[in-house]
Design an enzyme around this catalytic site. Structure first.
Site, PDB file in Angstrom:
ATOM      1  N   CYS A 127       0.798  -1.242   0.000  1.00 31.71           N
ATOM      2  CA  CYS A 127       0.000   0.000   0.000  1.00 31.71           C
ATOM      3  C   CYS A 127       0.825   1.283   0.000  1.00 31.71           C
ATOM      4  CB  CYS A 127      -0.964   0.000   1.186  1.00 31.71           C
ATOM      5  SG  CYS A 127      -0.195  -0.288   2.770  1.00 31.71           S
ATOM      6  N   HIS A 134      -3.719   0.767  -2.484  1.00 31.47           N
ATOM      7  CA  HIS A 134      -4.269  -0.478  -1.937  1.00 31.47           C
ATOM      8  C   HIS A 134      -3.143  -1.466  -1.616  1.00 31.47           C
ATOM      9  CE1 HIS A 134      -8.635  -0.044  -2.000  1.00 31.47           C
ATOM     10  NE2 HIS A 134      -8.455   0.759  -3.036  1.00 31.47           N
ATOM     11  N   CYS A 135      -3.506  -2.508  -0.863  1.00 31.10           N
ATOM     12  CA  CYS A 135      -2.500  -3.499  -0.423  1.00 31.10           C
ATOM     13  C   CYS A 135      -2.354  -4.619  -1.447  1.00 31.10           C
ATOM     14  CB  CYS A 135      -2.913  -4.079   0.925  1.00 31.10           C
ATOM     15  SG  CYS A 135      -3.187  -2.846   2.212  1.00 31.10           S
ATOM     16  N   LYS A 201      -6.537  -9.257  11.200  1.00 25.77           N
ATOM     17  CA  LYS A 201      -6.386  -7.809  10.985  1.00 25.77           C
ATOM     18  C   LYS A 201      -7.716  -7.267  10.468  1.00 25.77           C
ATOM     19  CE  LYS A 201      -4.001  -4.340   8.322  1.00 25.77           C
ATOM     20  NZ  LYS A 201      -2.798  -4.018   7.544  1.00 25.77           N
ATOM     21  N   ARG A 211      -1.963   5.875   8.194  1.00 20.24           N
ATOM     22  CA  ARG A 211      -2.110   6.099   6.753  1.00 20.24           C
ATOM     23  C   ARG A 211      -1.628   7.500   6.382  1.00 20.24           C
ATOM     24  NH1 ARG A 211      -7.903   2.952   5.775  1.00 20.24           N
ATOM     25  NH2 ARG A 211      -7.092   0.894   6.270  1.00 20.24           N
ATOM     26  N   ARG A 223     -10.516  -0.679   2.189  1.00 20.27           N
ATOM     27  CA  ARG A 223      -9.854  -1.979   2.304  1.00 20.27           C
ATOM     28  C   ARG A 223     -10.791  -3.052   2.875  1.00 20.27           C
ATOM     29  NH1 ARG A 223      -4.235   0.800   4.221  1.00 20.27           N
ATOM     30  NH2 ARG A 223      -3.609   1.494   2.132  1.00 20.27           N
ATOM     31  N   LYS A 254      -4.875  -7.434  15.266  1.00 25.24           N
ATOM     32  CA  LYS A 254      -4.655  -6.010  15.034  1.00 25.24           C
ATOM     33  C   LYS A 254      -5.924  -5.325  14.562  1.00 25.24           C
ATOM     34  CE  LYS A 254      -2.316  -3.029  11.809  1.00 25.24           C
ATOM     35  NZ  LYS A 254      -1.624  -3.023  10.528  1.00 25.24           N
ATOM     36  N   SER A 280      -1.837   2.931  15.475  1.00 29.83           N
ATOM     37  CA  SER A 280      -1.633   4.384  15.555  1.00 29.83           C
ATOM     38  C   SER A 280      -2.800   5.115  16.205  1.00 29.83           C
ATOM     39  CB  SER A 280      -1.405   4.938  14.152  1.00 29.83           C
ATOM     40  OG  SER A 280      -2.506   4.571  13.304  1.00 29.83           O
TER      41      SER A 280
HETATM   42  O1  PB1 Z   1      -0.370   1.740  13.351  1.00 30.72           O
HETATM   43  C1  PB1 Z   1      -1.184   1.440  12.458  1.00 30.72           C
HETATM   44  O2  PB1 Z   1      -2.246   2.047  12.266  1.00 30.72           O
HETATM   45  C2  PB1 Z   1      -0.842   0.265  11.578  1.00 30.72           C
HETATM   46  C3  PB1 Z   1      -1.493   0.314  10.213  1.00 30.72           C
HETATM   47  C4  PB1 Z   1      -1.164  -0.928   9.426  1.00 30.72           C
HETATM   48  C5  PB1 Z   1       0.297  -1.253   9.376  1.00 30.72           C
HETATM   49  N1  PB1 Z   1       0.509  -2.625   9.238  1.00 30.72           N
HETATM   50  C6  PB1 Z   1      -1.828  -0.973   8.108  1.00 30.72           C
HETATM   51  C7  PB1 Z   1      -3.231  -0.578   8.161  1.00 30.72           C
HETATM   52  C8  PB1 Z   1      -3.858   0.067   6.960  1.00 30.72           C
HETATM   53  O3  PB1 Z   1      -3.436   1.153   6.595  1.00 30.72           O
HETATM   54  O4  PB1 Z   1      -4.775  -0.532   6.440  1.00 30.72           O
HETATM   55  C9  PB1 Z   1      -1.023  -0.894   6.883  1.00 30.72           C
HETATM   56  C10 PB1 Z   1      -1.481  -1.951   5.879  1.00 30.72           C
HETATM   57  N2  PB1 Z   1      -0.477  -2.470   5.048  1.00 30.72           N
END
Ligand code: PB1
Length: 329
Positions: A127, A134-135, A201, A211, A223, A254, A280
């Site tokens: 992403c 996108h991922c 997740k 983000r 997503r 997560k 975050s």
């Molecule tokens: O701290 C966070 O919010 C982590 C966010 C996380 C990192 N692995 C993802 C979440 C997202 O933006 O959907 C990044 C996805 N690759």
């Protein structure tokens, strides 16, 4: 009214009347080696960029990584989780993720020099590097191409492991990516690289500040087609079972705080360590509420980590890792 008699078996106070006893009742403390600190690395080698919405966190250039981590490492930090944040060069194939000047690959090499014993985990996703945010990759019909994506993810994992990552952690949520990454590592003679899967997740609103930090906001849609619905318990357990079956060495839940039930179920279900990621938005909430005087920051952070521990987590991925280690000192 006559005095009520409380039988001894109903009297709990004696068991936690003293601080020593309250410690006994609370289980083992978190060891520093169980903390993982997420850190952002950028292309600009000399950067130290504040991140709006993530108080105390920065995007770091490779030349500033010693400044970023030396104090926490001295306090006992054992592990970091690297996120690359490219300044440009985004394309449909996420080419910059593992290109010759990839920020993650540069950071791996520098960190290995600076802190030989630091355990280096790399997030594996597209992403931050795709021009659509996108991922995943998209096929010619404009639909998510799961199989092409897991092949690309395996290539990135091999690049990072080859550049010195101790572990890879795919956060993409594609189906079958653990098997694909494990196969790619094995074929590259890197099969001893452990994989921590972001198995459970969820499509959480608590990723907002990240983000912003990683410039990884999708340019269209969301997503929800590949991150789990926030109330989906069954899917979370199926994802955990699947990733274990595909060879995941560790699984993750997560976000963490709003998903303590899933942490507990994961702990009871699998025979590998369970990681949780205090994301975050969770950290921002605690920071902003503490700044508003709602509660004391240190108490709130410790209480959140104790909750993850009580729920059964073995590994704690948190932006508060340096703070927890400093307070422990
Ligand atoms: O701290 C966070 O919010 C982590 C966010 C996380 C990192 N692995 C993802 C979440 C997202 O933006 O959907 C990044 C996805 N690759």
């Amino acid at each position: 009214m006559t005095r009520i008699h409380v039988p001894d078996a109903h009297r709990l106070h004696p068991g936690y009347a003293h601080p020593v006893l309250r410690r006994w009742q609370s289980g083992p403390d978190v060891d520093p080696s169980q903390l993982v600190y997420p850190i952002f690395v950028v292309d600009d080698s000399d950067a130290r960029q504040e991140i709006n919405g993530m108080p105390g966190q920065y995007r770091w250039g490779v030349n500033r990584l010693e400044e970023a981590l030396s104090s926490a490492v001295a306090d006992g930090l054992r592990s970091v989780l690297l996120f690359g944040v490219p300044s440009g060069d985004k394309d449909a194939a996420a080419s910059h993720a593992d290109g010759p000047d990839s920020p993650v690959i540069s950071a791996l090499r520098r960190l290995r020099e600076l802190f030989p014993d630091l355990y280096l985990i790399t997030d594996i996703c597209l992403c931050a590097y795709t021009d659509h945010g996108h991922c995943c990759l998209f096929g010619e019909h404009g639909r998510m191409d799961n199989e092409a994506t897991i092949q690309r993810l395996a290539g990135i994992a091999v690049s990072y492991a080859g550049a010195g990552a101790n572990m890879v952690a795919p956060s993409d949520m594609m189906d079958g990516r653990i098997r694909s990454i494990k196969q790619g590592l094995r074929e590259a003679a890197l099969g001893d690289t452990p994989v921590m899967s972001y198995s459970a997740k969820f499509a959480s609103c608590f990723y907002g500040p990240f983000r912003e930090a990683a410039h990884s906001i999708p340019t269209f849609g969301d997503r929800h087609a590949y991150q789990l619905p926030v109330a989906a318990r069954g899917l979370a357990l199926r994802a955990i079972d699947r990733d274990i079956a595909e060879g995941a060495d560790f699984v993750m839940v997560k976000p963490a705080g709003p998903y303590l039930d899933i942490i507990r179920e994961a702990r009871n279900r699998v025979h590998v360590p369970v990681a949780c990621y205090q994301v975050s938005g969770e950290c921002a909430m605690i920071h902003h509420a503490a700044a508003a005087g709602s509660f004391e920051l240190r108490a709130a952070v410790h209480e959140s980590i104790d909750a993850f521990r009580r729920a059964g987590a073995d590994v704690f991925i948190t932006y508060f890792a340096p703070d927890l280690l400093r307070w422990k000192r």
